[in-house]
Design an enzyme around this catalytic site. Structure first.
Site, mmCIF file in Angstrom:
data_model
loop_
_atom_site.group_PDB
_atom_site.id
_atom_site.type_symbol
_atom_site.label_atom_id
_atom_site.label_comp_id
_atom_site.label_asym_id
_atom_site.label_seq_id
_atom_site.Cartn_x
_atom_site.Cartn_y
_atom_site.Cartn_z
ATOM 1 N N TYR A 1 29.891 -41.407 -21.754
ATOM 2 C CA TYR A 1 28.702 -41.105 -22.561
ATOM 3 C C TYR A 1 28.855 -41.683 -23.964
ATOM 4 C CZ TYR A 1 25.315 -38.276 -25.169
ATOM 5 O OH TYR A 1 24.301 -37.849 -25.994
ATOM 6 N N SER B 1 23.556 -40.395 -30.527
ATOM 7 C CA SER B 1 24.373 -39.187 -30.563
ATOM 8 C C SER B 1 25.486 -39.395 -31.573
ATOM 9 C CB SER B 1 24.992 -38.904 -29.191
ATOM 10 O OG SER B 1 25.990 -37.901 -29.283
#
Length: 265
Positions: free
Chosen positions: A151, A138
């Site tokens: 995250y 990501s």
């Protein structure tokens, strides 16, 4: 067909980016192991691809032995293993105040530890096939949004792992390890998250160019199209690389003065 007769495990492939990668890989000639937690959605993907091209495994990757069971299914079903796509991940909001040890451990187990141990389980077979690993990270790996702390930590860790293994496994065994960092992608889960935030299902149709210079965000199929290059032999000896797939540079971006908090990705 760029992946003809290759056997590929794609984690988190019952929906979203993983599903798009699995379908694109099959269209390029690959046999695919579909994995996820949603049995009905996974069965639908297998039905679309055909039993001759796909098998389904439903299991939480944090469970002991789950990575090895995925590898075993690939070997039992198709007799070999050429590639692993580590796509499965938990996307969950947290900041310094809401991130406790248990929450961080949960995200790390699925987002970081599980990919590592799937690579480890698959390694003997990837060595034999001179195979490839593609980790789906990501853009939050670079620092992350203020409310995606845990995250972002997990994705930063897998980016370091990619660079480390991309060097060591290629030098010693000829196994390539690369990574794609998607930006803001229109997945089913993203639509669901925005619905939970009180937005209409059509929220993505009128986005500010602050967040989406193209006027829209990225489709899962566009990430899938880019993934095929790294799974195919055409990518040659390139290993240990991380490629951002976003509409703007993550480093050196000129943020408009009137911009506010960047939305979840």
């Amino acid at each position: 067909m760029r992946l003809k007769d290759k056997v590929i495990i794609v984690t988190g492939s019952t929906m979203g980016i993983g599903r798009a990668i699995a379908k694109k890989a099959a269209s390029e000639g690959a046999k695919v192991i579909i994995h996820g937690l949603e049995e009905d959605l996974g069965a639908l993907v297998v039905s679309e691809l055909g039993r001759e091209n796909a098998r389904l495994h439903i299991e939480d990757l944090a469970i002991e032995g789950a990575p090895q069971r995925l590898v075993d299914l690939a070997l039992e079903s198709f007799g070999r293993l050429d590639s692993v796509v580590n796509n499965a991940a938990i996307v969950a909001a947290s900041d310094i105040h809401t991130t406790d040890k248990a929450f961080l451990n949960k995200l790390m187990e699925v987002n970081t530890y599980a990919p590592l141990f799937l690579i480890k389980s698959a390694l003997p077979h990837l060595i034999e096939s001179h195979g490839a690993v593609l980790n789906i990270g990501s853009i939050n790996a670079w620092s992350g949004e203020h409310n995606l702390l845990a995250y972002s930590i997990s994705k930063g860790a897998i980016m370091t792992m990619t660079r480390n293994l991309g060097d060591s496994l290629f030098r010693e065994y000829g196994v390539r390890v690369n990574q794609i960092n998607p930006g803001w992608v229109l997945t089913e889960k993203e639509i669901e998250r925005k619905r939970e935030h009180g937005l209409a299902d059509s929220w993505y149709k009128n986005l500010s160019k602050i967040y989406a210079p193209a006027g829209r965000i990225i489709w899962p199929e566009e990430i899938a199209a880019a993934s095929i290059h790294w799974l195919a032999d055409e990518s040659g000896p390139i290993s240990g690389q991380v490629v951002d797939l976003e509409q703007f540079p993550m480093i050196g971006r000129n943020i408009p003065k009137d911009s506010s908090t960047i939305p979840h990705k």
